[in-house]
Motif scaffolding. Structure first.
Motif, PDB file in Angstrom:
ATOM      1  N   PHE A  32       0.778  -1.084   0.141  1.00 49.43           N
ATOM      2  CA  PHE A  32       0.019  -0.074  -0.032  1.00 49.43           C
ATOM      3  C   PHE A  32       0.815   1.285   0.027  1.00 49.43           C
ATOM      4  CE2 PHE A  32      -2.660  -3.444   2.056  1.00 49.43           C
ATOM      5  CZ  PHE A  32      -3.876  -3.105   1.309  1.00 49.43           C
ATOM      6  N   VAL A  33       0.382   2.264  -0.847  1.00 52.08           N
ATOM      7  CA  VAL A  33       1.134   3.651  -0.799  1.00 52.08           C
ATOM      8  C   VAL A  33      -0.011   4.582  -0.753  1.00 52.08           C
ATOM      9  CG1 VAL A  33       2.670   5.123  -2.233  1.00 52.08           C
ATOM     10  CG2 VAL A  33       2.854   2.677  -2.380  1.00 52.08           C
ATOM     11  N   ASP A  34       0.262   5.559   0.197  1.00 55.40           N
ATOM     12  CA  ASP A  34      -0.649   6.731   0.236  1.00 55.40           C
ATOM     13  C   ASP A  34       0.174   8.085   0.077  1.00 55.40           C
ATOM     14  OD1 ASP A  34       0.394   7.557   2.823  1.00 55.40           O
ATOM     15  OD2 ASP A  34      -1.270   6.493   3.962  1.00 55.40           O
ATOM     16  N   GLU A  35      -0.313   9.186   0.677  1.00 52.73           N
ATOM     17  CA  GLU A  35       0.335  10.459   0.124  1.00 52.73           C
ATOM     18  C   GLU A  35       1.626  10.460   1.204  1.00 52.73           C
ATOM     19  OE1 GLU A  35      -2.812   9.993   1.047  1.00 52.73           O
ATOM     20  OE2 GLU A  35      -3.963  11.198  -0.335  1.00 52.73           O
ATOM     21  N   GLN A  36       1.504  10.017   2.186  1.00 49.77           N
ATOM     22  CA  GLN A  36       2.769  10.156   3.181  1.00 49.77           C
ATOM     23  C   GLN A  36       3.752   8.912   3.551  1.00 49.77           C
ATOM     24  OE1 GLN A  36       1.397  11.976   7.281  1.00 49.77           O
ATOM     25  NE2 GLN A  36      -0.588  12.783   6.019  1.00 49.77           N
ATOM     26  N   ALA A  37       3.114   7.947   3.195  1.00 48.05           N
ATOM     27  CA  ALA A  37       3.972   6.461   3.536  1.00 48.05           C
ATOM     28  C   ALA A  37       3.643   5.334   2.540  1.00 48.05           C
ATOM     29  CB  ALA A  37       3.508   6.264   4.832  1.00 48.05           C
ATOM     30  N   THR A 244      -1.419  -1.193  -4.136  1.00 47.02           N
ATOM     31  CA  THR A 244      -2.579  -0.310  -4.089  1.00 47.02           C
ATOM     32  C   THR A 244      -2.249   1.069  -3.762  1.00 47.02           C
ATOM     33  OG1 THR A 244      -4.117  -2.299  -3.425  1.00 47.02           O
ATOM     34  CG2 THR A 244      -4.857   0.063  -3.314  1.00 47.02           C
ATOM     35  N   LEU A 245      -2.625   2.029  -4.558  1.00 48.77           N
ATOM     36  CA  LEU A 245      -2.606   3.331  -4.259  1.00 48.77           C
ATOM     37  C   LEU A 245      -3.581   3.774  -3.305  1.00 48.77           C
ATOM     38  CD1 LEU A 245      -1.207   5.003  -7.455  1.00 48.77           C
ATOM     39  CD2 LEU A 245       0.219   3.906  -5.898  1.00 48.77           C
ATOM     40  N   LEU A 246      -3.533   4.410  -2.394  1.00 43.49           N
ATOM     41  CA  LEU A 246      -4.792   4.907  -1.529  1.00 43.49           C
ATOM     42  C   LEU A 246      -4.550   6.532  -1.376  1.00 43.49           C
ATOM     43  CD1 LEU A 246      -4.618   2.528   1.596  1.00 43.49           C
ATOM     44  CD2 LEU A 246      -6.116   2.549  -0.306  1.00 43.49           C
ATOM     45  N   MET A 247      -5.826   7.127  -1.528  1.00 46.88           N
ATOM     46  CA  MET A 247      -5.886   8.610  -1.525  1.00 46.88           C
ATOM     47  C   MET A 247      -6.938   9.028  -0.408  1.00 46.88           C
ATOM     48  SD  MET A 247      -6.741  11.073  -4.714  1.00 46.88           S
ATOM     49  CE  MET A 247      -8.509  10.604  -4.949  1.00 46.88           C
ATOM     50  N   GLY A 248      -6.493  10.160   0.499  1.00 43.88           N
ATOM     51  CA  GLY A 248      -7.495  10.337   1.531  1.00 43.88           C
ATOM     52  C   GLY A 248      -8.491  11.381   0.956  1.00 43.88           C
ATOM     53  N   GLU A 249      -7.954  12.125  -0.089  1.00 41.51           N
ATOM     54  CA  GLU A 249      -8.892  13.477  -0.393  1.00 41.51           C
ATOM     55  C   GLU A 249      -9.924  12.696  -1.369  1.00 41.51           C
ATOM     56  OE1 GLU A 249      -6.872  16.017  -3.445  1.00 41.51           O
ATOM     57  OE2 GLU A 249      -5.165  14.830  -3.085  1.00 41.51           O
ATOM     58  N   ARG A 250     -10.730  13.698  -1.636  1.00 40.99           N
ATOM     59  CA  ARG A 250     -11.948  13.236  -2.636  1.00 40.99           C
ATOM     60  C   ARG A 250     -11.437  12.984  -4.080  1.00 40.99           C
ATOM     61  NH1 ARG A 250     -14.551  17.759  -3.942  1.00 40.99           N
ATOM     62  NH2 ARG A 250     -16.196  16.548  -5.177  1.00 40.99           N
ATOM     63  N   PRO A 251     -12.143  12.201  -4.687  1.00 36.58           N
ATOM     64  CA  PRO A 251     -11.428  11.946  -6.108  1.00 36.58           C
ATOM     65  C   PRO A 251     -11.999  12.733  -7.198  1.00 36.58           C
ATOM     66  CG  PRO A 251     -13.511  10.510  -5.419  1.00 36.58           C
ATOM     67  CD  PRO A 251     -13.169  11.420  -4.352  1.00 36.58           C
ATOM     68  N   THR A 252     -11.618  14.095  -7.008  1.00 37.23           N
ATOM     69  CA  THR A 252     -11.934  14.897  -7.983  1.00 37.23           C
ATOM     70  C   THR A 252     -11.287  14.547  -9.369  1.00 37.23           C
ATOM     71  OG1 THR A 252     -10.161  16.267  -7.420  1.00 37.23           O
ATOM     72  CG2 THR A 252     -12.256  16.679  -6.228  1.00 37.23           C
TER      73      THR A 252
END
Length: 550
Positions: A32-37, A244-252
């Motif tokens: 898993f990858v997100d914006e910070q880690a 998997t790429l994870l994104m906390g913000e809205r999917p604009t």
């Protein structure tokens, strides 16, 4: 039988353990990858077992509930799988709700602890003040302020105990997790799924239809707390050993395009991806590898917004090989325009919270735009009339599904449970038509169907025709009574930026494409349509608006 060689769950089965064991041979692979880690599969396994040990140390017992109110991040799969590993039941809830909603869910689920993102902690705190809850500990992921004595930092909580050496001795039919359904009216229903259910969706759909691979990078616009997103971004990729790429913000559109173009792979490297991108770090002569999604999971509303966006990226910048859609039926025109621009088909399907994921779908190698596709192997479908008997092919009927991923019940709601789960069959609440080639075409929700002049009219059919007009971005159709009390159709239309068209022009446009009785007698232009958090149009709100206006 599932299409892969993995055996079905036996007498003892813990879904979290199942996923960890499937990836035990790739400890350094990025999970898993997100914006910070980012987390490798090895790190994920350690953290899952650490969280399980922490919950046990709190005294949380088998089948007790733990509320999971978290934005998508690398902590989310740790929280969800760690709770299941411990034999407790994660209750994954929508992050866009109000304190009143969470107050209800805390009481209804009788949650003993809460796993929460720091950004959502104030809302949770307000909910706890309003509710007669049983929460003993709040575990905070990425806190934004100093914590209260009853709260603990997620990282510290995971590291406080030696990792649990073994999972709870659960079985495939034991309660595994809850999801709250996003019903159009009334209180949300706590939908109880077993440990075995996500296994079947991953095998029958993730592997059997989509064919996810270890070298895939998955990115889902639908969040992990949705049934659709849970499969897309956790069960499916982990079952395949993918990333998997994870994104906390809205999917604009802007946020989605940014991820499509690639994100830094992180310290664990990445699977080989065609084509590879590179990003030079400041002061570092060596390039960083970019992870580019090969699989994207979206919804029709999102695709419409993307295709209307002025910064739509060219296909040459992307690595997409497969795109999936669910949440509402995909208009053919949207799929065709997406394919024309990106060179990739959108594979449309239908699933539900009650069935956990998709049970009718197009195929990557067989797409029929305008239809939802064919039955996913492992499931059975019946279309029934008002008398409960199956309807002939070509006629509209209520959709019933039979398959191994059906939910166990709605918690504490016997009436709704009996209405929906009827023997081996699950009533979907949708109306469909079976076509001559065996595919199925959506005809609207059971409570949204209209009878005009004694004939059923599908709101979706009219909406799908309206959005074919070059000036129309979105449309929603409801029934309104005329002077004689007869039902006629009314369309609420959102135009594309800078576009103009008259109501009469749109009526003529629909008349030219559909049977004359189906055209909308009234058209109202609006700035936006009411929608659920998943992007589904809430026609009931439009009906309420009409009643108030009348």
């Amino acid at each position: 039988m599932p299409p892969s060689t993995v055996p079905p769950p036996g007498e003892r089965f813990n879904f979290a353990q199942h996923l960890l064991e499937r990836n035990a041979g790739r400890p350094g692979k990025t999970a898993f990858v997100d914006e910070q880690a980012s987390l490798s599969y090895g790190e994920l396994a350690e953290r899952v077992r650490g969280l399980a040990a922490g919950l046990r140390a709190l005294g949380i017992k088998r089948e007790e509930r733990v509320l999971l109110l978290m934005l998508d991040s690398v902590d989310w799969p740790v929280a969800f799988l760690g709770t299941m590993y411990a034999g407790a039941v994660p209750v994954a809830v929508n992050t866009l709700l109000t304190a009143d909603d969470y107050a209800y869910m805390l009481e209804h689920s009788r949650a003993q602890a809460v796993l929460v993102s720091g950004a959502l902690l104030p809302t949770l705190t307000a909910a706890m003040v309003k509710s007669d809850h049983e929460v003993g500990k709040v575990i905070v992921s990425r806190p934004l302020a100093p914590l209260h004595p009853s709260e603990v930092d997620f990282e510290a909580f995971v590291a406080a105990q030696p990792p649990a050496p073994r999972p709870a001795a659960t079985g495939p039919d034991d309660p595994g997790f809850w999801l709250y359904s996003s019903g159009s009216t009334g209180r949300p229903k706590g939908t109880v799924h077993s440990h075995g259910n996500p296994y079947w969706t991953a095998e029958l759909y993730g592997a059997g239809v989509l064919g996810l691979r270890e070298d895939d990078v998955c990115f889902s616009a639908a969040k992990l707390f949705f049934a659709y997103g849970l499969g897309n971004a956790l069960s499916f990729p982990m079952s395949a050993g993918a990333t998997t790429l994870l994104m906390g913000e809205r999917p604009t559109p802007e946020a989605t395009f940014k991820r499509w173009r690639g994100v830094p792979a992180g310290p664990h490297g990445a699977p080989p991806l065609p084509p590879e991108g590179t990003l030079a770090a400041p002061g570092d002569p060596s390039p960083l590898k970019l992870l580019k999604p090969t699989i994207f999971f979206g919804a029709p509303t999102g695709f419409a917004g993307m295709l209307a966006h002025p910064a739509l990226p060219p296909r040459s910048e992307l690595a997409l090989r497969l795109v999936s859609s669910a949440g509402e039926a995909l208009p053919a025109e949207l799929g065709e325009r997406f394919k024309q621009h990106f060179g990739v088909d959108i594979v449309d399907g239908i699933g539900s919270t009650e069935m956990l994921h998709i049970f009718i779908s197009n195929r990557p190698d067989r797409v029929r735009y305008g239809s939802t596709g064919w039955v996913v192997p492992g499931y059975e479908i019946e279309l029934r009339g008002e008398d409960g008997a199956p309807v002939p092919d070509g006629e509209i009927g209520d959709l019933y599904i039979q398959g191994p991923s059906a939910a166990m019940m709605y918690w504490g709601n016997r009436t709704k449970t009996r209405e929906t789960f009827q023997g081996g069959w699950t009533k979907a609440g949708d109306k469909y038509v079976k076509n001559a080639d065996g595919s199925y075409t959506y005809s609207g929700r059971s409570d949204d169907m209209l009878k005009v002049s004694g004939i059923y009219v599908s709101p979706f059919e009219v909406e799908a025709t309206l959005v074919q007009h070059p000036a129309v971005l979105e449309a929603a159709v409801i029934g309104v009574p005329d002077a004689e009390g007869l039902t006629k159709t009314k369309a609420f239309v959102v135009l594309k930026a800078g576009a103009a068209v008259s109501a009469d022009e749109l009526k003529t446009f629909v008349k030219d494409k559909l049977a004359p009785y189906k055209y909308p007698r009234q058209i109202e232009f609006v700035a936006e349509l009411p929608k659920t958090a998943t992007g589904k149009i809430q026609r009931f709100k439009l009906r309420e608006k009409e009643l108030q206006a009348g």
